[in-house]
Design a protein around this motif. Structure first.
Motif, PDB file in Angstrom:
ATOM      1  N   ASN B  35       0.788  -1.234   0.000  1.00  0.00           N
ATOM      2  CA  ASN B  35       0.000   0.000   0.000  1.00  0.00           C
ATOM      3  C   ASN B  35       0.814   1.275   0.000  1.00  0.00           C
ATOM      4  O   ASN B  35       0.359   2.307  -0.451  1.00  0.00           O
ATOM      5  CB  ASN B  35      -0.910   0.025   1.216  1.00  0.00           C
ATOM      6  N   TYR B  36       1.977   1.198   0.601  1.00  0.00           N
ATOM      7  CA  TYR B  36       2.715   2.441   0.817  1.00  0.00           C
ATOM      8  C   TYR B  36       4.043   2.358   0.102  1.00  0.00           C
ATOM      9  O   TYR B  36       4.902   1.551   0.460  1.00  0.00           O
ATOM     10  CB  TYR B  36       2.919   2.655   2.315  1.00  0.00           C
ATOM     11  N   ARG B  37       4.221   3.191  -0.896  1.00  0.00           N
ATOM     12  CA  ARG B  37       5.452   3.063  -1.675  1.00  0.00           C
ATOM     13  C   ARG B  37       6.019   4.419  -2.060  1.00  0.00           C
ATOM     14  O   ARG B  37       5.316   5.406  -2.171  1.00  0.00           O
ATOM     15  CB  ARG B  37       5.174   2.253  -2.950  1.00  0.00           C
ATOM     16  N   HIS B  38       7.309   4.431  -2.254  1.00  0.00           N
ATOM     17  CA  HIS B  38       8.037   5.586  -2.811  1.00  0.00           C
ATOM     18  C   HIS B  38       8.203   6.756  -1.837  1.00  0.00           C
ATOM     19  O   HIS B  38       7.551   6.829  -0.821  1.00  0.00           O
ATOM     20  CB  HIS B  38       7.368   6.091  -4.100  1.00  0.00           C
ATOM     21  N   LEU B  39       9.125   7.597  -2.260  1.00  0.00           N
ATOM     22  CA  LEU B  39       9.382   8.825  -1.496  1.00  0.00           C
ATOM     23  C   LEU B  39       8.890   9.999  -2.350  1.00  0.00           C
ATOM     24  O   LEU B  39       9.381  10.224  -3.453  1.00  0.00           O
ATOM     25  CB  LEU B  39      10.890   8.956  -1.220  1.00  0.00           C
ATOM     26  N   TYR B  40       7.914  10.718  -1.817  1.00  0.00           N
ATOM     27  CA  TYR B  40       7.348  11.856  -2.539  1.00  0.00           C
ATOM     28  C   TYR B  40       7.921  13.149  -1.971  1.00  0.00           C
ATOM     29  O   TYR B  40       8.007  13.317  -0.754  1.00  0.00           O
ATOM     30  CB  TYR B  40       5.828  11.881  -2.386  1.00  0.00           C
ATOM     31  N   ILE B  41       8.256  14.034  -2.866  1.00  0.00           N
ATOM     32  CA  ILE B  41       8.808  15.321  -2.425  1.00  0.00           C
ATOM     33  C   ILE B  41       7.940  16.446  -2.955  1.00  0.00           C
ATOM     34  O   ILE B  41       7.655  16.493  -4.163  1.00  0.00           O
ATOM     35  CB  ILE B  41      10.241  15.514  -2.953  1.00  0.00           C
ATOM     36  N   VAL B  42       7.535  17.323  -2.060  1.00  0.00           N
ATOM     37  CA  VAL B  42       6.757  18.481  -2.509  1.00  0.00           C
ATOM     38  C   VAL B  42       7.738  19.604  -2.837  1.00  0.00           C
ATOM     39  O   VAL B  42       8.409  20.155  -1.962  1.00  0.00           O
ATOM     40  CB  VAL B  42       5.745  18.919  -1.436  1.00  0.00           C
ATOM     41  N   ILE B  43       7.832  19.880  -4.119  1.00  0.00           N
ATOM     42  CA  ILE B  43       8.777  20.881  -4.621  1.00  0.00           C
ATOM     43  C   ILE B  43       8.209  22.277  -4.377  1.00  0.00           C
ATOM     44  O   ILE B  43       7.006  22.487  -4.477  1.00  0.00           O
ATOM     45  CB  ILE B  43       8.978  20.681  -6.144  1.00  0.00           C
ATOM     46  N   GLU B  44       9.093  23.224  -4.004  1.00  0.00           N
ATOM     47  CA  GLU B  44       8.633  24.608  -3.875  1.00  0.00           C
ATOM     48  C   GLU B  44       9.211  25.448  -4.991  1.00  0.00           C
ATOM     49  O   GLU B  44      10.417  25.404  -5.260  1.00  0.00           O
ATOM     50  CB  GLU B  44       9.037  25.184  -2.521  1.00  0.00           C
ATOM     51  N   GLN B  45       8.332  26.193  -5.638  1.00  0.00           N
ATOM     52  CA  GLN B  45       8.789  27.133  -6.655  1.00  0.00           C
ATOM     53  C   GLN B  45       8.034  28.435  -6.489  1.00  0.00           C
ATOM     54  O   GLN B  45       6.933  28.472  -5.966  1.00  0.00           O
ATOM     55  CB  GLN B  45       8.589  26.545  -8.063  1.00  0.00           C
ATOM     56  N   LYS B  73      13.812  -4.869  -1.404  1.00  0.00           N
ATOM     57  CA  LYS B  73      13.047  -5.047  -2.633  1.00  0.00           C
ATOM     58  C   LYS B  73      11.599  -4.793  -2.271  1.00  0.00           C
ATOM     59  O   LYS B  73      11.210  -4.984  -1.116  1.00  0.00           O
ATOM     60  CB  LYS B  73      13.229  -6.482  -3.148  1.00  0.00           C
ATOM     61  N   PRO B  74      10.694  -4.439  -3.131  1.00  0.00           N
ATOM     62  CA  PRO B  74      10.990  -4.092  -4.505  1.00  0.00           C
ATOM     63  C   PRO B  74      11.507  -2.654  -4.623  1.00  0.00           C
ATOM     64  O   PRO B  74      11.545  -1.918  -3.651  1.00  0.00           O
ATOM     65  CB  PRO B  74       9.625  -4.225  -5.169  1.00  0.00           C
ATOM     66  N   GLU B  75      11.824  -2.321  -5.837  1.00  0.00           N
ATOM     67  CA  GLU B  75      12.427  -1.024  -6.125  1.00  0.00           C
ATOM     68  C   GLU B  75      11.442   0.127  -5.848  1.00  0.00           C
ATOM     69  O   GLU B  75      10.266   0.024  -6.163  1.00  0.00           O
ATOM     70  CB  GLU B  75      12.820  -0.985  -7.603  1.00  0.00           C
ATOM     71  N   GLU B  76      11.957   1.197  -5.257  1.00  0.00           N
ATOM     72  CA  GLU B  76      11.095   2.358  -5.033  1.00  0.00           C
ATOM     73  C   GLU B  76      11.706   3.594  -5.678  1.00  0.00           C
ATOM     74  O   GLU B  76      12.856   3.593  -6.096  1.00  0.00           O
ATOM     75  CB  GLU B  76      10.868   2.541  -3.534  1.00  0.00           C
ATOM     76  N   LYS B  77      10.891   4.616  -5.782  1.00  0.00           N
ATOM     77  CA  LYS B  77      11.254   5.769  -6.608  1.00  0.00           C
ATOM     78  C   LYS B  77      11.260   7.079  -5.825  1.00  0.00           C
ATOM     79  O   LYS B  77      10.569   7.226  -4.799  1.00  0.00           O
ATOM     80  CB  LYS B  77      10.228   5.923  -7.746  1.00  0.00           C
ATOM     81  N   VAL B  78      12.021   8.037  -6.358  1.00  0.00           N
ATOM     82  CA  VAL B  78      11.942   9.409  -5.868  1.00  0.00           C
ATOM     83  C   VAL B  78      10.952  10.140  -6.773  1.00  0.00           C
ATOM     84  O   VAL B  78      11.175  10.263  -7.976  1.00  0.00           O
ATOM     85  CB  VAL B  78      13.319  10.104  -5.918  1.00  0.00           C
ATOM     86  N   VAL B  79       9.843  10.559  -6.165  1.00  0.00           N
ATOM     87  CA  VAL B  79       8.775  11.193  -6.936  1.00  0.00           C
ATOM     88  C   VAL B  79       8.668  12.655  -6.528  1.00  0.00           C
ATOM     89  O   VAL B  79       8.436  12.960  -5.350  1.00  0.00           O
ATOM     90  CB  VAL B  79       7.427  10.489  -6.670  1.00  0.00           C
ATOM     91  N   ALA B  80       8.872  13.528  -7.481  1.00  0.00           N
ATOM     92  CA  ALA B  80       8.744  14.954  -7.173  1.00  0.00           C
ATOM     93  C   ALA B  80       7.366  15.437  -7.590  1.00  0.00           C
ATOM     94  O   ALA B  80       6.871  15.085  -8.657  1.00  0.00           O
ATOM     95  CB  ALA B  80       9.819  15.743  -7.911  1.00  0.00           C
ATOM     96  N   ILE B  81       6.746  16.230  -6.705  1.00  0.00           N
ATOM     97  CA  ILE B  81       5.440  16.804  -7.032  1.00  0.00           C
ATOM     98  C   ILE B  81       5.632  18.303  -7.213  1.00  0.00           C
ATOM     99  O   ILE B  81       6.187  18.966  -6.329  1.00  0.00           O
ATOM    100  CB  ILE B  81       4.437  16.593  -5.880  1.00  0.00           C
ATOM    101  N   ILE B  82       5.199  18.803  -8.332  1.00  0.00           N
ATOM    102  CA  ILE B  82       5.306  20.254  -8.518  1.00  0.00           C
ATOM    103  C   ILE B  82       3.968  20.817  -8.940  1.00  0.00           C
ATOM    104  O   ILE B  82       3.290  20.286  -9.817  1.00  0.00           O
ATOM    105  CB  ILE B  82       6.457  20.616  -9.487  1.00  0.00           C
ATOM    106  N   LEU B  83       3.564  21.894  -8.255  1.00  0.00           N
ATOM    107  CA  LEU B  83       2.309  22.566  -8.561  1.00  0.00           C
ATOM    108  C   LEU B  83       2.628  23.989  -9.011  1.00  0.00           C
ATOM    109  O   LEU B  83       3.572  24.603  -8.496  1.00  0.00           O
ATOM    110  CB  LEU B  83       1.414  22.636  -7.312  1.00  0.00           C
ATOM    111  N   GLY B  84       1.842  24.505  -9.930  1.00  0.00           N
ATOM    112  CA  GLY B  84       2.060  25.880 -10.356  1.00  0.00           C
ATOM    113  C   GLY B  84       1.375  26.128 -11.678  1.00  0.00           C
ATOM    114  O   GLY B  84       0.512  25.346 -12.109  1.00  0.00           O
ATOM    115  N   HIS B  85       1.770  27.232 -12.303  1.00  0.00           N
ATOM    116  CA  HIS B  85       1.222  27.537 -13.610  1.00  0.00           C
ATOM    117  C   HIS B  85       2.368  27.865 -14.566  1.00  0.00           C
ATOM    118  O   HIS B  85       3.280  28.618 -14.203  1.00  0.00           O
ATOM    119  CB  HIS B  85       0.246  28.708 -13.513  1.00  0.00           C
TER     120      HIS B  85
END
Lengths: 621, 443, 297
Positions: B35-45, B73-85
């Motif tokens: 259920n719980y996977r990956h590392l999410y990063i909230v990007i600031e711009q 295992k299994p492989e996990e990812k670095v996921v960047a989240i970016i919000l904006g216009h």
């Protein structure tokens, strides 16, 4: 725009009395004060009198503030009034209590911060019910007439507001007077400069030393060499557990021969007679802790500071019967001796464990100065401009005759007259004749009479006191004043003599170096007691005095130098009590941060009070 | 966060050691895997500028996940989240700096960070099944290209870990997002470790030792800068009150982690996310936005003079001396964090001018890198050092030559501020005259 | 809003160590000695209280102040009341609240805010920027979220349009590596705001100043009798789910506390004796070298 009936500018004793009396009369008034708190910008010598003139009626503080006699935080009621002539280590003392009691109900020593805070509390209670009140930290910058009877007041801090009449109680350096052009700035002959330090002394020691009971107070006046050849003199008044020690000199005489104000008060403090009156046991401050690690040093500092604090507190308490009863009631101590033992044990701990020494010295709390207007010369002949009425120092109404120095009571009397005048105008909804009505009421005041002519009975009372001065000890070279004092016959005919001479010619005789310096020195030299200094006094430097004062610095200067090369401004380098002026390349430079807002330099500067909440914050005043 | 330490076993699990694993834990682990996977990063711009802390978070995430993937295992990812216009073009930069995947929500209403809207959109993204599937497909491209076997498409519900920036915006956003996701958050982190930890906690494990795998140890320096507190976000495995807490989230102090080298060969995987914006949330409107010049100008001064608790013996006098020194060197004045708590009764004006958060240098304040930095009476707590370590030349004045500031100083003058500064100011004046610097020339 | 159109406001405060000299005590290793350090209303809580006072003076708002903590936390409520002349004080105190992290604390505060003002809805909640001892700054926004109130942080000024039920807010945004920004926001009530430490209320009419003075006076009286305004709530009287508060409701735990090891020295410092004028002269030479021929204004 918000509308109110009356605005009072300035929250000193006169302004607060005006607010109280207007409220008593059911009139809505707003008092605007520049300080963040009431009483932080005010300085007085300070004795507050209640008078009972033989002819006419004055309005006294207890008539305006009903609870005054019961509740007011006054210091001590003066029961002894003594004049000292000094010369080096000699002093000749003269009891002049009768001059103090002359047409007087009472005279209390006061510290203005405390007293005005109480005035404000009393005045506010009545004012609030009428939609009025006190607004602090606001500086009035301009006044505009919308029409003849509508005044718009602009401030640095608030939106403009509208009133029907204004009472200007903004002191000797009244900006309202300048804004409206109601009067020109006071000249040096119309002013005195007062300088004062408040000295801490346990109340029991005060009573013992001044030979007074718990509720009594003493006022000592000084003339002679302590004046450093200026026209004026020194004073030392007993407060509850402090002393007010200071000096007041004619501004003319200071301009002629400039001396630093702090030197003038130092001359008094280092007089051997005064030294004995102000001395106390004082822990010495310690600056180095050798052989201690940083941690240990911090610990030692912390501990010893705590101990010094409790020593000081107990030392004060031990000499106060009320504090002793409190301590005994608290159950911490069983007997007075217990307290003494505790004091001694802290003392010993400090000496043995922390190497803190004790010495005989004096404890200075606050340094302050103030300009005093001389009503004889400077009072406004018409103390109004349109709907703006000037009261107290703002109108230049101070009484200064020989040992008689009065200001607060005069301001209160003015305040009542102004309030009565405005109240009538509001009732009649007609402000056309407001100024004239007030002016007439002020003219009727016995205080105005005292500014116009010398009270011969008072002069006689004073001269009678000088009977104790031994005869034939001084030659005749000192002229009239000494003759008056030294001859029984002349004293008796002094009233006639004063009449013959007339006020104008009498004044220069009274206000002369002869009176304030030469004669007293001569008397002290020839008839004075010998004194010995029992300790060497450490007087704070002016820098230390300024460092001790509390300021809310304004980055903008409230003073602008107009001509940096004038003779007057060059004299300010000496006469400014907090050394705000210096000379660089022949030009006078201002550093306003240390300013205590006395107005000594106002004559040739663009001088304003600081913006709201800014500037000096006096703790005693 | 004051759970009694005594109730927690602090033993880490050694390799090869036989450990106690009960059924609860097994079950728990299985769920986490699915259920719980990956590392999410909230990007600031801001207006198209990616803030430096975003790259720093990516760098640290890269290091952690690379290590994670070696160990687990299994492989996990670095996921960047970016919000904006109009920010689509920024996504590849995030890839170059370490993100495996970027989820991009580009929408006119997202131009500026509005807490309510951003919280909702971020929560949508991190719980979005479609996004999760796209991430999974990037790991197993072959199988997902055609069909998606159920076994390879676990039921994703939330991220395993989540990073935010520990500036005000990030701190607020992390708080509200984690309130929405109902999980734990540690703020102002400057060290991260992933470990399997055996925990015995009076509530979490009802006093029994249980191993929590892949646990993020989040280190935060306390306000004094002397203590490090490690925060864990753990599921309640207590049979009386079972509850999952994921993601394990934290906000990261800007300036403490280093970015990785920009690598333009990294493969771009960008997922465009179409945010679901409700009209209700748009009632909060940004009417106006303007850039202000802070009264405190650290950026345009060559010299910064900072002071700390070492002024204590004569604070008023010392601050005035410091003002003089700053005036002589045309320097800005900074303070350490404790000073902003107004510990000394100095005049109101000095208090309101200097003892303010605006002047704090360090992790709770500003990061500076002047040519010349003075640390006066500053002992050198980690937070402060993080704010000034990039300075070119550092001079400190301290009575204690053991103080940690010495490790960040080029010169340490041993002595009291009140004694050293008058000499120093005097000398500076003397030299100034000698140098005969032409007047009126601006740099 | 109350039926008469006045605002209902709430302030969340916290009792914190007093960091002022003479009151704060540090251990030899530089850490805070909590046992010997006095506790007071936290400085950021004081700012939040001031914001409530502003609302009281300007809009005649009703103010409730709340804190979660042991009974001694009453002191924070009393000190806050002295600032904002609060009409009601709430203390949420229960053994089971102990050990709460920010999320579990927010749960309690949410329940408490709903019990304020006799259950009338609260229009604005004020909270401090962050606590000076914990410094997480999380409790405010998390409480806001749980209440369902939009959260606005770093507020430096606000203005309520009571008729429309809107608030206009100025906030100061500071980010590393970017300019400071002042943002103006308009939002419908209710709202939850935390105040920037630089928030200073400004009262610019005579009537506001008079009201301010009246409230300040009233506040002195009230806070001296603060117990009359105090309501103490337990988990039961707050009607919170005991599994959502305290330790059970906290996702996070403190795993360990350790001294921060000293970092590797980045620079090798020359140690110079500060009492010698000659030494200081050398320092100055290096100052000028560093500034490298640049002009010192």
């Amino acid at each position: 725009m918000e509308k109110f009936d009356v605005a009072i500018i300035g929250g000193g004793s006169a302004g607060l009395a005006a607010l109280k009396h207007l409220s008593n009369l059911g009139k809505q008034a707003i008092l605007i004060e520049g300080g963040k708190k009431i009483g932080t910008k005010n300085v007085s010598g300070g004795i507050l009198y209640s008078k009972n003139p033989a002819v006419g009626k004055v309005y006294n503080v207890e008539n305006i503030f009903d609870n005054f006699l019961k509740d007011a935080p006054v210091e001590r009621q003066i029961t002894k009034y003594i004049l000292h002539a000094t010369s080096k280590d000699k002093v000749f003392s003269l009891d002049i209590t009768p001059t103090h009691n002359y047409q007087s109900n009472f005279g209390y020593t006061v510290l203005l911060n405390k007293l005005l805070t109480w005035f404000a509390k009393e005045a506010l209670q009545s004012a609030e019910n009428l939609g009025g009140g006190i607004v602090l930290g606001v500086h009035v910058k301009s006044i505009i007439w919308k029409d003849e009877n509508t005044i718009i007041i602009e401030t640095d801090e608030l939106e403009p507001f509208q009133v029907k009449a204004v009472i200007a109680a903004d002191g000797v350096n009244s900006e309202i007077a300048q804004i409206t052009g109601a009067r020109s700035k006071f000249t040096s002959s119309e002013l005195y400069q007062g300088v004062k330090v408040v000295v801490k002394l346990p109340e029991g020691l005060i009573e013992e030393r001044f030979e007074i009971s718990e509720n009594e107070g003493a006022a000592h006046l000084f003339a002679g060499d302590i004046t450093l050849n200026h026209i004026g003199g020194g004073f030392l008044y007993t407060n509850r557990d402090t002393l007010s020690v200071g000096a007041v000199y004619h501004y003319d005489s200071l301009i002629e021969n400039p001396v630093e104000p702090n030197e003038l008060v130092n001359a008094l403090l280092s007089n051997p007679f005064v030294m004995e009156l102000i001395k106390d046991e004082v822990p010495k401050s310690k600056d180095s802790y050798k052989n201690l690690s940083k941690e240990e040093e911090l610990r030692a500092r912390f501990k010893s500071n705590k101990l010094i604090k409790s020593w000081k507190d107990l030392h004060q308490a031990y000499y106060s019967s009320s504090r002793i009863s409190d301590l005994l009631a608290s159950g911490l101590y069983k007997t007075k001796d217990d307290i003494k033992n505790k004091i001694d044990s802290i003392h010993n701990e400090l000496v043995s464990k922390y190497d803190i020494g004790f010495e005989t010295n004096y404890v200075e709390l606050e340094y302050s100065t103030k300009l005093v207007p001389d009503g004889k010369r400077g009072r406004m002949k018409k103390p109004y401009y349109k709907n703006i009425l000037f009261i107290g120092d703002a109108a230049g109404r101070g009484i200064f005759v020989g040992p008689r120095i009065e200001g607060i009571n005069v301001g209160i009397d003015d305040a009542v007259r102004a309030a009565e005048s405005i109240s009538k105008s509001i009732d009649q909804n007609n402000f056309d004749r407001l100024g004239e009505r007030y002016s007439k009421l002020v003219e009727e005041s016995p205080y105005t009479r005292d500014m116009n002519e010398i009270d011969k009975n008072y002069l006689k009372t004073f001269l009678d006191c000088t009977k104790q001065v031994p005869k034939d000890i001084v030659g005749h070279r000192y002229g009239t004043i000494f003759k008056l004092m030294s001859s029984n016959t002349l004293r008796n005919i002094s009233i006639g003599f004063a009449n013959t001479l007339g006020y104008k010619r009498l004044l220069p005789i009274l206000e002369s170096n002869n009176t304030y310096t030469d004669v007293p020195v001569e008397i002290a030299e020839r008839a004075g007691r010998d004194l010995q200094k029992s300790y060497s006094i450490t007087i704070p430097t002016i820098a230390e005095r300024i460092a001790k004062l509390d300021y809310n610095d304004d980055s903008l200067s409230h003073i602008k130098v107009l001509n940096s090369q004038s003779d007057f401004m060059k004299k300010m380098v000496t006469l400014c009590p907090t050394k705000c002026y210096s000379i660089e390349n022949e030009r006078v430079m201002l550093q306003h941060e240390g300013c205590i807002e006395c107005g000594t330099c106002a004559k040739e500067t663009d001088w304003k009070h600081p913006r709201g909440e800014k500037g000096i914050i006096f703790q005693y005043g | 966060m004051t759970s009694p330490l005594s109730s927690i076993s602090q033993t880490k699990i050694k390799e090869n050691q036989e450990t106690f694993i009960d059924d609860t834990r097994k079950e728990n682990e299985k769920e986490i895997e699915e259920n719980y996977r990956h590392l999410y990063i909230v990007i600031e711009q801001e207006e198209g500028t990616i803030l430096p802390v975003s790259f720093e978070m990516l760098g640290e995430a890269r290091r952690l996940i690379d290590d994670f993937n070696k160990r687990y295992k299994p492989e996990e990812k670095v996921v960047a989240i970016i919000l904006g216009h109009n920010i689509r073009h920024l996504c590849k930069e995030l890839i170059y700096y370490g993100a495996d995947i970027v989820i991009c929500a580009d929408h006119p209403e997202l131009r500026y960070n509005r807490n309510l809207l951003y919280t909702k959109i971020i929560s949508q993204i991190v719980t979005d099944r479609t996004c999760a599937e796209k991430i999974t497909s990037s790991i197993h491209p072959v199988s997902t290209a055609t069909t998606t076997p159920a076994s390879l498409n676990p039921i994703f519900s939330k991220p395993r870990y989540m990073f935010f920036s520990a500036d005000d915006t990030g701190r607020h956003l992390s708080s509200t997002v984690m309130a929405e996701l109902e999980s734990g958050l540690a703020s102002d982190i400057n060290k991260l470790v992933i470990n399997d930890l055996e925990i015995r906690h009076e509530h979490k494990t009802k006093g029994k030792p249980i191993v929590y795998e892949k646990t993020l140890e989040m280190y935060r320096p306390d306000f004094s800068g002397f203590l490090w507190t490690t925060i864990l976000c753990l599921d309640n495995l207590n049979p009386d009150n079972k509850k999952k807490f994921h993601p394990q989230a934290c906000s990261i102090i800007p300036g403490v982690f280093s970015r990785i080298e920009r690598d333009t060969t990294r493969e771009e995987k960008i997922i465009d996310f179409d945010p679901n914006i409700s009209q209700e949330d748009l009632k909060i409107k940004i009417i106006n936005r303007r850039i202000v010049q802070s009264k405190v100008d650290f950026n345009n001064k060559k010299t910064i003079v900072s002071f700390g608790r070492g002024i204590k013996e004569s604070p008023e006098q010392n601050i005035k001396l410091i003002e003089n020194l700053a005036k002589e060197l045309d320097a800005e004045i900074g303070v350490s964090l404790p000073i902003s708590k107004k510990p000394y009764p100095v005049s109101e004006n000095l208090t309101s001018t200097y003892m303010i958060p605006d002047r704090v240098i360090g992790t709770s304040g500003r990061k500076v890198n002047p040519l010349l930095y003075f640390a006066l009476g500053i002992s050198g707590a980690v937070q402060h050092i993080a704010g000034m370590k990039e300075s070119e030349f550092v001079i400190s004045i301290n009575q204690d030559i053991q103080a940690p500031i010495i490790d960040e100083s080029d010169i340490l003058i041993k002595g009291k501020i009140e004694e050293v500064l008058p000499l120093l100011i005097n000398e500076i004046k003397k030299h100034k005259d000698k140098l005969q610097i032409p007047q009126g020339i601006e740099q | 809003m109350n039926p008469d159109g006045t605002l209902n406001t709430a302030v969340i405060v916290k009792l914190e160590p007093d960091f002022s000299e003479g009151n704060v005590s540090y251990n030899a290793d530089g850490t805070l000695n909590r046992a010997e350090t006095k506790n007071i209303l936290g400085p950021h809580s004081a700012v939040a209280s001031t914001a409530a006072l502003y609302s009281k003076v300007k809009y005649g708002s009703r103010v409730s102040v709340a804190t979660m903590g042991p009974p001694i936390a009453e002191a924070a409520l009393q000190q806050s009341q002295l600032i904002c002349d609060a009409d009601e004080l709430h203390l949420y105190s229960d053994r089971i609240f102990a050990g709460a992290d920010t999320l579990a604390t927010a749960e309690v505060l949410k329940a408490g805010i709903k019990k304020m003002a006799n259950g009338q809805p609260i229009d604005i909640v004020f909270a401090g920027h962050r606590a000076s001892d914990g410094e997480t700054g999380q409790t405010g926004p998390q409480t806001a979220w749980k209440l369902g109130y939009p959260f606005i942080g770093n507020v430096i000024d606000y203005d309520v349009d009571i008729k429309r039920g809107y608030v206009k807010v100025q906030r100061l945004i500071k980010s590393y590596g970017y300019h400071d920004i002042i943002e103006e926001i308009e939002a419908p009530l209710p709202i939850f705001m935390t105040l920037d430490p630089s928030f200073i209320p400004f009262f610019n009419t005579i009537s506001q100043r008079l009201k301010l003075a009246r409230h300040q006076k009233e506040a002195i009286g009230r806070s001296s009798q603060y117990k009359e305004y105090l309501k103490v709530f337990s988990a039961q009287s707050l009607e919170v789910n005991s599994k959502a508060v305290g330790l059970p409701g906290s996702p996070t735990i403190v795993y360990k506390v350790e001294k921060i090891p000293r970092a590797k020295a980045n620079r090798k410092a020359d140690v110079i004796d500060g009492s010698s004028q000659g030494n200081i002269g050398q320092v100055v030479t290096r100052i000028y070298d560093t500034l490298g021929g640049t002009i010192i204004k």
